[in-house]
Design a protein around this motif. Structure first.
Motif, PDB file in Angstrom:
ATOM      1  N   CYS A  59      -7.342   2.563   3.908  1.00 50.86           N
ATOM      2  CA  CYS A  59      -8.474   1.639   4.000  1.00 50.86           C
ATOM      3  C   CYS A  59      -9.130   1.718   5.377  1.00 50.86           C
ATOM      4  CB  CYS A  59      -8.008   0.211   3.717  1.00 50.86           C
ATOM      5  SG  CYS A  59      -7.423  -0.080   2.033  1.00 50.86           S
ATOM      6  N   ILE A  60      -8.322   1.824   6.422  1.00 52.67           N
ATOM      7  CA  ILE A  60      -8.860   1.938   7.780  1.00 52.67           C
ATOM      8  C   ILE A  60      -9.679   3.211   7.920  1.00 52.67           C
ATOM      9  CG2 ILE A  60      -8.211   2.291  10.195  1.00 52.67           C
ATOM     10  CD1 ILE A  60      -5.776   0.472   9.648  1.00 52.67           C
ATOM     11  N   ALA A  61      -9.156   4.310   7.383  1.00 58.79           N
ATOM     12  CA  ALA A  61      -9.879   5.585   7.466  1.00 58.79           C
ATOM     13  C   ALA A  61     -11.213   5.498   6.738  1.00 58.79           C
ATOM     14  CB  ALA A  61      -9.016   6.707   6.884  1.00 58.79           C
TER      15      ALA A  61
ATOM     16  N   VAL B 127     -15.530  -3.788   5.979  1.00 55.98           N
ATOM     17  CA  VAL B 127     -14.477  -4.647   6.521  1.00 55.98           C
ATOM     18  C   VAL B 127     -14.426  -5.967   5.756  1.00 55.98           C
ATOM     19  CG1 VAL B 127     -13.845  -6.058   8.524  1.00 55.98           C
ATOM     20  CG2 VAL B 127     -14.417  -3.642   8.827  1.00 55.98           C
ATOM     21  N   LYS B 128     -15.559  -6.591   5.565  1.00 55.36           N
ATOM     22  CA  LYS B 128     -15.583  -7.881   4.859  1.00 55.36           C
ATOM     23  C   LYS B 128     -15.066  -7.736   3.428  1.00 55.36           C
ATOM     24  CE  LYS B 128     -19.441  -9.694   7.598  1.00 55.36           C
ATOM     25  NZ  LYS B 128     -20.859 -10.119   7.601  1.00 55.36           N
ATOM     26  N   ALA B 129     -15.444  -6.657   2.766  1.00 55.77           N
ATOM     27  CA  ALA B 129     -14.993  -6.443   1.386  1.00 55.77           C
ATOM     28  C   ALA B 129     -13.482  -6.238   1.326  1.00 55.77           C
ATOM     29  CB  ALA B 129     -15.711  -5.236   0.785  1.00 55.77           C
ATOM     30  N   LEU B 130     -12.951  -5.476   2.271  1.00 52.52           N
ATOM     31  CA  LEU B 130     -11.510  -5.220   2.291  1.00 52.52           C
ATOM     32  C   LEU B 130     -10.721  -6.514   2.462  1.00 52.52           C
ATOM     33  CD1 LEU B 130      -8.970  -3.474   2.469  1.00 52.52           C
ATOM     34  CD2 LEU B 130      -9.449  -3.179   4.915  1.00 52.52           C
TER      35      LEU B 130
ATOM     36  N   ARG C  66     -11.713  -9.612   1.917  1.00 52.78           N
ATOM     37  CA  ARG C  66     -11.855 -10.511   0.768  1.00 52.78           C
ATOM     38  C   ARG C  66     -10.803 -10.172  -0.288  1.00 52.78           C
ATOM     39  NH1 ARG C  66     -17.539 -10.037   1.552  1.00 52.78           N
ATOM     40  NH2 ARG C  66     -17.622  -8.355   0.021  1.00 52.78           N
ATOM     41  N   SER C  67     -10.645  -8.882  -0.560  1.00 50.92           N
ATOM     42  CA  SER C  67      -9.667  -8.476  -1.567  1.00 50.92           C
ATOM     43  C   SER C  67      -8.238  -8.708  -1.082  1.00 50.92           C
ATOM     44  CB  SER C  67      -9.860  -6.996  -1.928  1.00 50.92           C
ATOM     45  OG  SER C  67      -9.613  -6.153  -0.812  1.00 50.92           O
ATOM     46  N   THR C  68      -8.013  -8.541   0.219  1.00 48.55           N
ATOM     47  CA  THR C  68      -6.673  -8.783   0.773  1.00 48.55           C
ATOM     48  C   THR C  68      -6.287 -10.248   0.642  1.00 48.55           C
ATOM     49  OG1 THR C  68      -6.956  -6.976   2.365  1.00 48.55           O
ATOM     50  CG2 THR C  68      -5.243  -8.602   2.834  1.00 48.55           C
ATOM     51  N   ASN C  69      -7.179 -11.153   0.986  1.00 46.93           N
ATOM     52  CA  ASN C  69      -6.886 -12.573   0.865  1.00 46.93           C
ATOM     53  C   ASN C  69      -6.723 -12.990  -0.592  1.00 46.93           C
ATOM     54  OD1 ASN C  69      -6.999 -14.497   3.432  1.00 46.93           O
ATOM     55  ND2 ASN C  69      -8.276 -12.704   3.852  1.00 46.93           N
ATOM     56  N   ALA C  70      -7.501 -12.381  -1.481  1.00 49.49           N
ATOM     57  CA  ALA C  70      -7.346 -12.680  -2.906  1.00 49.49           C
ATOM     58  C   ALA C  70      -5.965 -12.240  -3.397  1.00 49.49           C
ATOM     59  CB  ALA C  70      -8.436 -11.981  -3.713  1.00 49.49           C
ATOM     60  N   MET C  71      -5.495 -11.094  -2.927  1.00 50.46           N
ATOM     61  CA  MET C  71      -4.168 -10.610  -3.300  1.00 50.46           C
ATOM     62  C   MET C  71      -3.084 -11.578  -2.815  1.00 50.46           C
ATOM     63  SD  MET C  71      -2.254  -7.124  -2.026  1.00 50.46           S
ATOM     64  CE  MET C  71      -2.518  -7.605  -0.306  1.00 50.46           C
ATOM     65  N   ILE C  72      -3.224 -12.052  -1.568  1.00 52.13           N
ATOM     66  CA  ILE C  72      -2.235 -12.981  -1.006  1.00 52.13           C
ATOM     67  C   ILE C  72      -2.230 -14.286  -1.788  1.00 52.13           C
ATOM     68  CG2 ILE C  72      -1.681 -14.366   1.029  1.00 52.13           C
ATOM     69  CD1 ILE C  72      -2.801 -12.045   2.721  1.00 52.13           C
ATOM     70  N   ALA C  73      -3.414 -14.793  -2.094  1.00 52.49           N
ATOM     71  CA  ALA C  73      -3.518 -16.064  -2.815  1.00 52.49           C
ATOM     72  C   ALA C  73      -2.943 -15.974  -4.223  1.00 52.49           C
ATOM     73  CB  ALA C  73      -4.980 -16.497  -2.873  1.00 52.49           C
ATOM     74  N   ALA C  74      -2.977 -14.782  -4.810  1.00 51.59           N
ATOM     75  CA  ALA C  74      -2.536 -14.619  -6.198  1.00 51.59           C
ATOM     76  C   ALA C  74      -1.037 -14.367  -6.333  1.00 51.59           C
ATOM     77  CB  ALA C  74      -3.305 -13.466  -6.846  1.00 51.59           C
TER      78      ALA C  74
ATOM     79  N   GLY D 153      -9.548 -14.580   7.200  1.00 50.57           N
ATOM     80  CA  GLY D 153      -9.412 -15.355   5.968  1.00 50.57           C
ATOM     81  C   GLY D 153      -8.341 -16.426   6.031  1.00 50.57           C
ATOM     82  N   GLU D 154      -8.509 -17.460   5.217  1.00 48.33           N
ATOM     83  CA  GLU D 154      -7.609 -18.609   5.239  1.00 48.33           C
ATOM     84  C   GLU D 154      -6.233 -18.283   4.676  1.00 48.33           C
ATOM     85  OE1 GLU D 154      -5.826 -22.019   5.979  1.00 48.33           O
ATOM     86  OE2 GLU D 154      -7.752 -21.330   6.787  1.00 48.33           O
TER      87      GLU D 154
END
Length: 397
Positions: free
Chosen positions: A51-53, A65-68, A70-78, A126-127
């Motif tokens: 993802c960084i590359a 960056v913002k899209a990545l 958003r998906s990371t926080n959604a994964m954590i929340a789920a 993200g929260e």
């Protein structure tokens, strides 16, 4: 026998350190994965470097960056990571905390790369991820950024390393961290030998000091591989991820924050170091939160056993009391003959060569190539920081 201090430290690998910075492979062997946070740990180890590359290659890195994240926080929340994190046994929790801190650090560093403003960077973190980081620090108090302990001591580098780069740069990044692990193992053995000598009436002084000098010489051999074989170009690719937080007044993880080198220095040359370089001690107390907490607090207990708060500077540091020589091995070695004093001198010489080589290596890969200085406060020069542990004047070589 004196009780050993149970600080977290990786086992010394059977192959030693001779293979680090060999530049012979561009892959990392992960035959024994350690993934205590499930999908989150999988993401950090398997996907984050890719993802960084992609972000670095993007024409709109700010949007990427913002899209990545958003998906990371959604994964954590789920995934109910909070309950999972708090329920882990300590050994797995420490790796999980490392995963969380690697994510948070990456969010800030990659936001800076994309040119995001501070408000946007905080939104990017993200929260869900922020809350997970707060919970991990509540369970195990530590500095609120990626620490030396996260990066080196709890990172499972030998079997399932957490790194930010791909290919040969990722291998070099792993070797950089693994080399520090090797050094920490040797310092722990030297520290154990010195504590045995200091605290046990039945200690064999000759055996303790011989083991200490052997382990310090081994640490010097590891450090020599850094100086002689690390690639400046590959180092430059991953170094940016371990610098000072670009949005907070927080230092990055650094070998400067090895509590074991502080411990060995206190045990071997504590009083002389205070006489010549009191700034060394002032900075250790001032920046105590950046060190591995259990180890540095044990050192503070030696230096100020009657003080309730380990974070306060002790009376001897501002001249209101005598330096606590009982924290060192000096009172013990002074009771022995010339052979023991010579052996202690050999230990001091090995430690001095270690600190000097550390300084030379850091300057070689930072100042000399003209790379920006990170990991120290803006008001400090890297040279003065690295010279604080040297007993004698620095001679250029």
């Amino acid at each position: 026998m004196v009780d050993r201090l149970s600080f977290p430290i990786p086992e010394r690998p059977p192959s030693g350190a001779q293979e680090i910075f060999s530049h012979l492979t561009d892959s990392i062997d992960r035959r024994q994965p350690k993934r205590p946070l499930g999908p989150v740990s999988n993401f950090v180890t398997d996907q984050l470097p890719y993802c960084i590359a992609e972000i670095k290659a993007s024409k709109r890195p700010d949007q990427a960056v913002k899209a990545l994240w958003r998906s990371t926080n959604a994964m954590i929340a789920a995934t109910d990571c909070e309950a999972q994190l708090l329920g882990l046994p300590q050994s797995e929790f420490e790796i999980a905390k490392t995963d969380v801190e690697y994510l948070v650090n990456c969010a800030y560093q990659i936001s800076a790369f994309a040119g995001l403003q501070p408000v946007d960077a905080e939104l990017t973190v993200g929260e869900a991820l922020s809350r997970l980081a707060r919970l991990s620090r509540q369970r195990q108090p530590s500095v609120d950024v990626l620490s030396y302990e996260d990066m080196i001591l709890t990172n499972p580098l030998q079997s399932d390393p957490r790194v930010y780069c791909l290919g040969s740069a990722g291998v070099e990044e792993r070797d950089f961290c693994l080399g520090h692990q090797h050094v920490e193992s040797e310092l722990q053995s030297a520290m154990d030998a010195l504590l045995e000598l200091r605290d046990s009436d039945e200690a064999d002084a000759r055996q303790c000091l011989a083991l200490c000098v052997e382990r310090l010489e081994s640490a010097n051999c590891v450090l020599a591989r850094f100086f002689e074989h690390m690639s400046p170009d590959l180092f430059g690719q991953f170094r940016v991820f371990y610098g000072k937080n670009p949005y907070k007044d927080r230092l990055g993880p650094s070998g400067r924050f090895s509590a074991r080198i502080v411990a060995v220095s206190v045990l071997l040359i504590g009083e002389e170091l205070f006489r010549q370089k009191p700034q060394f001690y002032r900075d250790v107390f001032r920046l105590s939160e950046y060190y591995p907490q259990r180890c540095i607090h044990e050192v503070f207990r030696w230096l100020s056993p009657d003080q309730e708060s380990m974070k306060l500077q002790p009376n001897w540091l501002d001249g209101r009391a005598d330096f606590p020589r009982f924290a060192t091995i000096s009172p013990v070695t002074e009771r022995h003959g010339s052979e023991i004093r010579r052996l202690r001198g050999s230990c001091v010489s090995a430690l001095d060569r270690f600190t000097r080589l550390h300084r030379r290596t850091a300057l070689k890969y930072t100042i000399e190539p003209g790379r920006p200085i990170v990991g120290v406060e803006a008001s400090e020069s890297i040279e003065s920081v690295l010279s604080q542990r040297l007993l004698r004047a620095v001679h250029q070589s």
